[in-house]
Design an enzyme around this catalytic site. Structure first.
Site, PDB file in Angstrom:
ATOM      1  N   CYS A  74      17.764  23.102 -70.152  1.00  0.00           N
ATOM      2  CA  CYS A  74      16.428  23.519 -69.705  1.00  0.00           C
ATOM      3  C   CYS A  74      16.586  24.832 -68.947  1.00  0.00           C
ATOM      4  O   CYS A  74      17.230  24.869 -67.897  1.00  0.00           O
ATOM      5  CB  CYS A  74      15.812  22.443 -68.811  1.00  0.00           C
ATOM      6  SG  CYS A  74      14.210  22.893 -68.122  1.00  0.00           S
ATOM      7  N   CYS A 199       8.394  27.216 -70.672  1.00  0.00           N
ATOM      8  CA  CYS A 199       9.631  26.650 -71.209  1.00  0.00           C
ATOM      9  C   CYS A 199      10.647  27.780 -71.314  1.00  0.00           C
ATOM     10  O   CYS A 199      10.453  28.725 -72.087  1.00  0.00           O
ATOM     11  CB  CYS A 199       9.393  26.015 -72.570  1.00  0.00           C
ATOM     12  SG  CYS A 199      10.910  25.384 -73.337  1.00  0.00           S
TER      13      CYS A 199
END
Length: 261
Positions: A74, A199
């Site tokens: 991530c 993101c």
């Protein structure tokens, strides 16, 4: 037992962080992580991270998706855990840490709220009809669209993420619209199973896909706007491989507290 937690966000991508160097938790199951990330019955977050000790690096990052399962890399989470590690006094301005996709270098501003995170090199982009598919630490689908502001990102993203090609392992689905001086990106994330405000691995994938599409060779700097703010992606591209890849943007502590587990 009561566990100390911290809440961080990077361009609206928010995370629960726990300092696990002294191992306050013997175990934590998928259901407990999912409950902590639940926005009505828990703290609320796109994911949860444990910061662990590491023999070879400043620290180790262990990331769980909001559904409770262990996740792939991530990017915004990586930037937030860097800010968290600085807050804990683990390093000053530069760090090397370990994540699920390998080691990462990062540097942080003196104020501690702007993080530049080095991402993995990428040497392969596949084509799926009119979209690009690549892995920037997590798998991503990138499609260029028009009028992104009004696009039903949840429905379109859900359908692609769950189609016959991708449903087995899942994929993050990114939609991008080119603006005069930046890219506008919206993302449906697997593991969250919804659109998120940002993101990090996704905007990195989008910048690479658009560079390939537009044949941008050399040093490429790409400003990106997401629902949660602004990010910047820098890399070198020789027409085949993306190297010296950096995801840059804000990472800020929102609050801290204790939770009973």
């Amino acid at each position: 037992m009561n566990i100390k937690f911290y809440k961080y966000q990077g361009a609206g991508n928010d995370f629960v962080l726990i300092d696990h160097r002294q191992a306050p938790l013997k175990t934590i199951d998928t259901k407990a992580v999912a409950q902590l990330c639940d926005r009505r019955f828990g703290i609320g977050a796109d994911g949860l991270m444990f910061l662990l000790d590491s023999d070879k690096y400043d620290f180790e990052m262990v990331y769980h998706n909001a559904d409770g399962n262990l996740g792939s890399m991530c990017g915004n989470g990586g930037r937030c855990i860097v800010a968290f590690a600085k807050y804990l006094g683990i390093f000053d301005t530069e760090t090397n840490f370990l994540a699920v996709d390998g080691p990462h270098y990062a540097k942080i501003s003196a104020e501690g709220n702007w993080v530049e995170l080095q991402m993995i090199d990428v040497d392969s982009i596949n084509i799926d009809a009119d979209a690009f598919v690549l892995n920037t630490g997590s798998p991503h689908y990138v499609k260029e669209v028009t009028d992104l502001e009004t696009l039903d990102v949840y429905t379109e993203g859900y359908n692609i993420r769950n189609n016959e090609t991708y449903k087995a392992n899942g994929i993050n689905v990114n939609f991008v619209e080119r603006k005069p001086d930046h890219l506008f990106v919206r993302t449906f994330e697997r593991g969250v199973e919804d659109e998120t405000y940002a993101c990090g691995t996704g905007v990195t994938a989008v910048a690479m896909a658009m560079a390939k599409k537009q044949r941008q060779i050399g040093q490429v700097v790409t400003p990106v706007t997401v629902l949660g703010g602004n990010l910047e992606i820098n890399f070198r591209y020789d027409g085949e491989k993306f190297t010296d890849v950096f995801l840059c943007g804000p990472a800020e502590k929102v609050f801290e507290g204790e939770v009973s587990l």
